[in-house]
Design an enzyme around this catalytic site. Structure first.
Site, PDB file in Angstrom:
ATOM      1  N   LYS A 151     -16.840  15.384  11.042  1.00  0.00           N
ATOM      2  CA  LYS A 151     -17.980  15.371  11.967  1.00  0.00           C
ATOM      3  C   LYS A 151     -18.099  16.738  12.610  1.00  0.00           C
ATOM      4  O   LYS A 151     -17.226  17.169  13.361  1.00  0.00           O
ATOM      5  CB  LYS A 151     -17.811  14.295  13.037  1.00  0.00           C
ATOM      6  CG  LYS A 151     -19.105  14.010  13.798  1.00  0.00           C
ATOM      7  CD  LYS A 151     -19.031  12.731  14.593  1.00  0.00           C
ATOM      8  CE  LYS A 151     -20.407  12.350  15.120  1.00  0.00           C
ATOM      9  NZ  LYS A 151     -20.356  11.071  15.875  1.00  0.00           N
ATOM     10  N   GLU A 203      -5.715  -3.895  -1.904  1.00  0.00           N
ATOM     11  CA  GLU A 203      -6.185  -5.155  -1.324  1.00  0.00           C
ATOM     12  C   GLU A 203      -7.245  -5.853  -2.183  1.00  0.00           C
ATOM     13  O   GLU A 203      -7.589  -7.009  -1.918  1.00  0.00           O
ATOM     14  CB  GLU A 203      -6.764  -4.895   0.077  1.00  0.00           C
ATOM     15  CG  GLU A 203      -5.742  -4.414   1.088  1.00  0.00           C
ATOM     16  CD  GLU A 203      -5.583  -2.885   1.133  1.00  0.00           C
ATOM     17  OE1 GLU A 203      -5.045  -2.371   2.123  1.00  0.00           O
ATOM     18  OE2 GLU A 203      -6.002  -2.212   0.162  1.00  0.00           O
ATOM     19  N   THR A 234       0.843  -1.190   0.000  1.00  0.00           N
ATOM     20  CA  THR A 234       0.000   0.000   0.000  1.00  0.00           C
ATOM     21  C   THR A 234       0.880   1.241   0.000  1.00  0.00           C
ATOM     22  O   THR A 234       2.061   1.181   0.348  1.00  0.00           O
ATOM     23  CB  THR A 234      -0.916   0.019   1.230  1.00  0.00           C
ATOM     24  OG1 THR A 234      -0.101   0.050   2.413  1.00  0.00           O
ATOM     25  CG2 THR A 234      -1.816  -1.220   1.270  1.00  0.00           C
ATOM     26  N   TRP A 251     -22.361  14.234  10.050  1.00  0.00           N
ATOM     27  CA  TRP A 251     -21.294  13.943   9.113  1.00  0.00           C
ATOM     28  C   TRP A 251     -21.357  14.860   7.895  1.00  0.00           C
ATOM     29  O   TRP A 251     -22.421  15.152   7.374  1.00  0.00           O
ATOM     30  CB  TRP A 251     -21.380  12.501   8.635  1.00  0.00           C
ATOM     31  CG  TRP A 251     -21.103  11.464   9.691  1.00  0.00           C
ATOM     32  CD1 TRP A 251     -21.984  10.574  10.205  1.00  0.00           C
ATOM     33  CD2 TRP A 251     -19.865  11.229  10.370  1.00  0.00           C
ATOM     34  NE1 TRP A 251     -21.375   9.787  11.156  1.00  0.00           N
ATOM     35  CE2 TRP A 251     -20.078  10.165  11.279  1.00  0.00           C
ATOM     36  CE3 TRP A 251     -18.595  11.812  10.305  1.00  0.00           C
ATOM     37  CZ2 TRP A 251     -19.074   9.668  12.104  1.00  0.00           C
ATOM     38  CZ3 TRP A 251     -17.602  11.323  11.122  1.00  0.00           C
ATOM     39  CH2 TRP A 251     -17.837  10.267  12.013  1.00  0.00           C
TER      40      TRP A 251
END
Length: 540
Positions: A434, A325, A180, A439
């Site tokens: 937030k 992944e 990654t 959100w």
């Protein structure tokens, strides 16, 4: 029949049925053209040479190279002989490069000459590496402190062009490895098996995914060190497609010229690449009529970007979504047959989302209450499972436990899903803002800003606030002709009609460039660090 899905079978199909088709590779000296027949001989020679250098089944061979024919040869040579192809991100820090080479225990490194100095700086910290193979267009080895070093073309010339790949490779053996890009902490390693790579390649040829076929001229703009260029090189060889490899340090101008000269039909890359190409197309005249598709992934593409490509340039723009992944393609955004008669605006709203899972992949979106409602509003984390989804991180049991639970891979991406099953990315878990207990999606705000005609790039980050916990801040790069003319008031007013008042950013900061990760995504962590203290002081 219990036949094995192995990478050598992709190569042998190309050399048998498509020997005249070409791999077109841009190098520092010009264009190299190889037929698949020639490419296959060179690939077998490389396997022969690696075997003479001591590479055995399961050994890792690392590559630090550009998108060119030599790198493509390594893509097939290494796994076809039973070793593991480890494509190394050349844009990582020296510490991260050292870490992943040692973590992978690479036995040999294949290095482009232009990257020699990078490896020379860490050579004493990578004791697993027994020798170095240098890709160079010179007739002899360049000067280097790396020892022992071998000349790539000499090895290929002296190798056995009829080298026979082993016939007993199990499809579940490891074939490739990527790490990654590590925006936080050390990179995590992901192993790909022969089976996972072959099935992923097969999926790329489906009519309802990328529809890659023999008739395509596919240009790989995605770096070949990044999740195997999204799997396109494997699929393109298998299907006999013509391939265009743009080489080192390519620019929007180089991409545009290659599309025109080689009649490229499809290509893939991250949004920042297509933003740059769009600027090039708007500054000069190019013939892009050969393009049947641009594939965009890595992060959500703004509606305005899709609109311009399709309305102004008549280039279909296709969104895909995945991760290291997930090999990486897990979803594709295509209209269903009964949606074809919708208005352009309604189609755009659907196609600007990340789409539905490709065949073979399952998805669910969950939050603390369980699976989210398919209403396009309820938010949750995206989970995947399927034959090319990782089940572990390489030698990282603790990180595996965090990411793989109950047979599902937890992506860390937050999304909604509508009644059609279409996923829309809202944010990364760490980037979701937030504010006052509610959100705010940074992705939605970014896409709206980048739809503004004056905006080149825009990133939204959350900064600490003593009352509201967090508040959004916009970081914007204006187009050259808009600098000094468009103000933050102009941009905030453009958002006011689209979002609730409490979603509107508290400020707009104009910059010359937004920092990016090694694969072209906005590096929001760095932006947050740069701006955090500034806004804490301003709100106290």
């Amino acid at each position: 029949m219990n036949t094995q899905l192995t990478i050598d079978s992709l190569l042998t199909r190309a050399e048998k049925y498509f020997p005249k088709k070409q791999v077109i590779s841009r190098t520092s000296k010009g264009i190299t053209r190889l037929t698949y027949a020639e490419f296959a001989k060179r690939t077998r020679s490389l396997s022969s040479a690696l075997e003479k250098l001591g590479v055995q089944r399961g050994d890792r061979v690392g590559t630090l190279a550009w998108n060119d024919h030599c790198h493509l040869e390594a893509y097939f040579s290494i796994p076809s002989m039973g070793a593991v192809l480890h494509t190394i991100n050349i844009r990582l820090s020296l510490d991260h490069l050292t870490y992943i080479i040692q973590k992978a225990e690479d036995k040999i490194l294949i290095i482009d000459e232009s990257l020699l100095s990078t490896v020379e700086k860490i050579k004493d910290k990578i004791p697993s590496v027994e020798c170095f193979i240098i890709i160079t267009e010179k007739g002899k080895l360049p000067e280097t402190t790396l020892q022992p070093a071998y000349h790539y073309e000499t090895l290929v010339a002296e190798g056995d062009t009829n080298y026979l790949f082993p016939t007993d490779i199990d499809e579940n053996e490891p074939a490739g490895m990527c790490f990654t890009s590590a925006t936080t902490g050390n990179p995590k390693g992901v192993l790909y098996t022969h089976r996972s790579i072959v099935l992923h390649a097969m999926m790329l040829g489906l009519a309802d995914t990328m529809a890659l076929s023999e008739s395509d001229v596919a240009m790989h703009v995605v770096p070949m060190f990044h999740v195997n260029a999204w799997g396109f090189p494997f699929a393109a060889v298998w299907f006999g497609a013509t391939q265009v490899l743009p080489g080192p340090n390519f620019t929007p101008e180089i991409i545009a010229k290659l599309i025109e000269s080689e009649r490229v039909t499809m290509t893939a890359g991250v949004p920042t690449v297509w933003i740059g190409l769009l600027n090039e197309l708007e500054s000069k005249d190019y013939d892009t009529t050969s393009l049947r598709c641009i594939v965009c992934g890595g992060s959500a593409a703004p509606e305005g970007l899709i609109r311009t490509y399709e309305e102004k340039y008549n280039i279909p723009f296709l969104q895909a979504y995945g991760a290291t992944e997930t090999s990486p393609v897990a979803t594709v955004s295509r209209l269903k047959s009964y949606q074809q008669d919708l208005s352009f605006e309604d189609k755009l709203k659907i196609r600007s989302k990340q789409g539905i899972p490709v065949p073979g992949i399952e998805v669910k979106i969950v939050n603390d209450l369980g699976e989210v409602k398919p209403d396009g509003k309820d938010m949750g984390e995206v989970l995947f499972r399927g034959p090319w989804i990782t089940d572990s991180y390489y030698k990282e049991p603790e990180k595996t436990i965090e990411a793989v639970k109950g047979g599902w891979f937890y992506t860390g991406d937050i999304a909604t899903v509508d009644e059609e099953g279409v996923i829309k990315l809202v944010d990364r878990t760490k980037d979701l803002i937030k504010s006052g207990g509610e959100w705010i999606s940074s992705v939605d705000l970014e896409n709206a800003l980048m739809a503004h005609e004056a905006v080149f790039e825009a990133a939204i980050i959350g900064v600490p606030h003593p009352r509201w916990q967090e508040r959004p801040i916009a970081v914007v790069v204006l187009k050259e002709d808009a600098k000094g003319k468009v103000t933050k008031v102009d941009l905030l007013e453009s958002l006011a009609s689209q979002f609730a008042k409490w979603w509107i950013p508290d400020d707009v900061i104009f910059v010359d460039e937004i920092p990016k990760t090694s694969v072209g995504k906005f590096l929001k962590r760095q932006l947050r660090e740069q701006l955090k203290n500034q806004f804490i002081e301003a709100t106290n």
